[in-house]
Write a protein that holds these residues in place. Structure first.
Motif, PDB file in Angstrom:
ATOM      1  N   GLN A 215       0.820  -1.206   0.000  1.00 59.44           N
ATOM      2  CA  GLN A 215       0.000   0.000   0.000  1.00 59.44           C
ATOM      3  C   GLN A 215       0.859   1.264   0.000  1.00 59.44           C
ATOM      4  O   GLN A 215       0.535   2.248  -0.671  1.00 59.44           O
ATOM      5  CB  GLN A 215      -0.944  -0.017   1.204  1.00 59.44           C
ATOM      6  N   LEU A 216       1.973   1.220   0.759  1.00 60.65           N
ATOM      7  CA  LEU A 216       2.839   2.395   0.833  1.00 60.65           C
ATOM      8  C   LEU A 216       3.536   2.640  -0.501  1.00 60.65           C
ATOM      9  O   LEU A 216       3.675   3.785  -0.940  1.00 60.65           O
ATOM     10  CB  LEU A 216       3.874   2.198   1.947  1.00 60.65           C
ATOM     11  N   ILE A 217       3.964   1.570  -1.162  1.00 57.46           N
ATOM     12  CA  ILE A 217       4.604   1.714  -2.476  1.00 57.46           C
ATOM     13  C   ILE A 217       3.622   2.293  -3.489  1.00 57.46           C
ATOM     14  O   ILE A 217       3.960   3.183  -4.278  1.00 57.46           O
ATOM     15  CB  ILE A 217       5.162   0.364  -2.950  1.00 57.46           C
ATOM     16  N   MET A 218       2.385   1.798  -3.473  1.00 54.88           N
ATOM     17  CA  MET A 218       1.381   2.330  -4.391  1.00 54.88           C
ATOM     18  C   MET A 218       1.096   3.801  -4.110  1.00 54.88           C
ATOM     19  O   MET A 218       0.976   4.612  -5.033  1.00 54.88           O
ATOM     20  CB  MET A 218       0.103   1.504  -4.280  1.00 54.88           C
ATOM     21  N   ALA A 219       1.046   4.171  -2.823  1.00 50.22           N
ATOM     22  CA  ALA A 219       0.742   5.557  -2.456  1.00 50.22           C
ATOM     23  C   ALA A 219       1.855   6.509  -2.879  1.00 50.22           C
ATOM     24  O   ALA A 219       1.584   7.608  -3.382  1.00 50.22           O
ATOM     25  CB  ALA A 219       0.501   5.656  -0.958  1.00 50.22           C
ATOM     26  N   VAL A 220       3.103   6.103  -2.681  1.00 46.50           N
ATOM     27  CA  VAL A 220       4.202   7.004  -3.034  1.00 46.50           C
ATOM     28  C   VAL A 220       4.317   7.133  -4.553  1.00 46.50           C
ATOM     29  O   VAL A 220       4.718   8.184  -5.076  1.00 46.50           O
ATOM     30  CB  VAL A 220       5.528   6.525  -2.383  1.00 46.50           C
ATOM     31  N   ALA A 221       3.940   6.078  -5.287  1.00 45.28           N
ATOM     32  CA  ALA A 221       3.918   6.174  -6.747  1.00 45.28           C
ATOM     33  C   ALA A 221       2.844   7.171  -7.197  1.00 45.28           C
ATOM     34  O   ALA A 221       3.078   7.988  -8.104  1.00 45.28           O
ATOM     35  CB  ALA A 221       3.668   4.798  -7.355  1.00 45.28           C
ATOM     36  N   VAL A 222       1.677   7.122  -6.573  1.00 44.59           N
ATOM     37  CA  VAL A 222       0.611   8.077  -6.893  1.00 44.59           C
ATOM     38  C   VAL A 222       1.072   9.509  -6.609  1.00 44.59           C
ATOM     39  O   VAL A 222       0.829  10.428  -7.396  1.00 44.59           O
ATOM     40  CB  VAL A 222      -0.659   7.751  -6.087  1.00 44.59           C
ATOM     41  N   ASP A 223       1.773   9.695  -5.489  1.00 47.41           N
ATOM     42  CA  ASP A 223       2.285  11.029  -5.143  1.00 47.41           C
ATOM     43  C   ASP A 223       3.194  11.579  -6.239  1.00 47.41           C
ATOM     44  O   ASP A 223       3.226  12.794  -6.477  1.00 47.41           O
ATOM     45  CB  ASP A 223       3.062  10.976  -3.830  1.00 47.41           C
ATOM     46  N   ALA A 224       3.943  10.679  -6.879  1.00 48.74           N
ATOM     47  CA  ALA A 224       4.877  11.098  -7.924  1.00 48.74           C
ATOM     48  C   ALA A 224       4.227  11.122  -9.305  1.00 48.74           C
ATOM     49  O   ALA A 224       4.900  11.448 -10.292  1.00 48.74           O
ATOM     50  CB  ALA A 224       6.084  10.168  -7.937  1.00 48.74           C
ATOM     51  N   GLY A 225       2.931  10.761  -9.369  1.00 44.84           N
ATOM     52  CA  GLY A 225       2.242  10.743 -10.652  1.00 44.84           C
ATOM     53  C   GLY A 225       2.651   9.587 -11.532  1.00 44.84           C
ATOM     54  O   GLY A 225       2.632   9.699 -12.770  1.00 44.84           O
TER      55      GLY A 225
END
Length: 308
Positions: A215-225
């Protein structure tokens, strides 16, 4: 405000004394089942400080970085020291960050420690470093140093998913960095996994730990677009290799994107694993994102997405 910071140089130090998991098990009275579990988790060797101090290890890691980067000591603006073990500090009234500043002549540097996020402390500190660069336009260079040494052999065991090594790392973070630019960083904490409250129930939470990693990896990817599939490599902490393979599969990534070379050779060097892997991973391609990840006891996690 985009401070365009990045890790321009990194280095690490591992003690010369190397032990293997089978000899460690014999020394500490562990069972054959424990050895089998550790080997399945990717553990074969570990590094033993054998009484060497954390200050000495941190000094040697800094020596390596200064030699490779040719960094002028008087251009360092800040030194931040991170660690997991409460014993990994200089005894009062001394300060380990100040010892490093005095040793290397960082005469203009502010110096302090950042801890209490356990093995995620170094990556967690990147959030604070990013804020510092935004708030202080004159800030140019920050040294992030991490070191830990486990003095008790039997305490190296980490719930059967890894074995603690001793060592130190250092990362130079600069404004307007031409390489390894920080795109996004996130941290996560859950009190549910704190052993002091749960006692023997904590092993049941290993699976949720890696669900939170996904979940954290997916969230940080979303943050970076970005989509997770765009991440070229994942540089993980050295715990539970089979679980990492499952995380990578669940993200739709090929297994070869997981950097695994240091699981067996290094074992788990608390705050240092991601920086060790960044230093050693020679296959990173310019212009593509990669991920650093760390997770510690107590439900602390941190993920940082950088652009090579």
């Amino acid at each position: 405000m985009n401070s365009r910071i990045g890790i321009t140089h990194s280095a690490y130090y591992l003690p010369d004394k190397v032990g293997d998991v089978r000899n460690w098990a014999q020394l500490t009275g562990q069972s054959a089942a424990c050895v089998t579990q550790l080997e399945r988790a990717g553990v074969h060797y570990y590094h033993d400080a054998a009484g060497e101090s954390v200050a000495s290890m941190a000094t040697k890691a800094l020596d390596a970085l200064l030699e490779s980067s040719r960094l002028a000591p008087d251009t360092v603006d800040c030194v931040i020291y991170t660690h997991t073990l409460q014993s990994s500090v200089a005894p009062p009234p001394m300060s380990l960050p100040r010892i490093l500043c005095d040793t290397f002549g960082f005469v203009h540097a502010d110096a302090f420690s950042f801890a209490q996020q356990h093995c995620a402390s170094a990556l967690g500190a990147l959030r604070m470093v990013r804020a510092m660069f935004i708030a202080r336009p004159a800030l140019r260079r920050v040294l992030l140093v991490g070191a830990d040494a486990m003095p008790v052999a039997s305490e190296r065991l980490l719930d059967g998913v890894g074995l603690m090594s001793d060592g130190a790392c250092v990362a130079l973070i600069e404004r307007d960095a031409p390489i390894n630019r920080l795109l996004a960083v996130r941290t996560y904490a859950s009190g549910l996994a704190w052993q002091g409250a749960l006692g023997q129930q904590e092993p049941r939470l290993v699976a949720p730990h890696f669900l939170s990693a996904r979940q954290l990896i997916m969230a940080v990817a979303v943050d970076a677009g970005l989509e997770p599939s765009e991440i070229q490599r994942v540089l993980p902490h050295h715990l539970n290799l089979p679980a990492w393979h499952r995380v990578i599969s669940s993200l739709g990534m090929p297994q070869e994107r997981l950097f695994t070379e240091n699981f067996s050779r290094v074992a788990h060097v608390t705050v240092s694993d991601p920086i060790i892997n960044l230093t050693d991973c020679a296959a990173l391609q310019p212009g593509r994102p990669f991920l650093l990840f760390a997770q510690g006891v107590g439900g602390f996690s941190a993920a940082a997405l950088l652009l090579r």
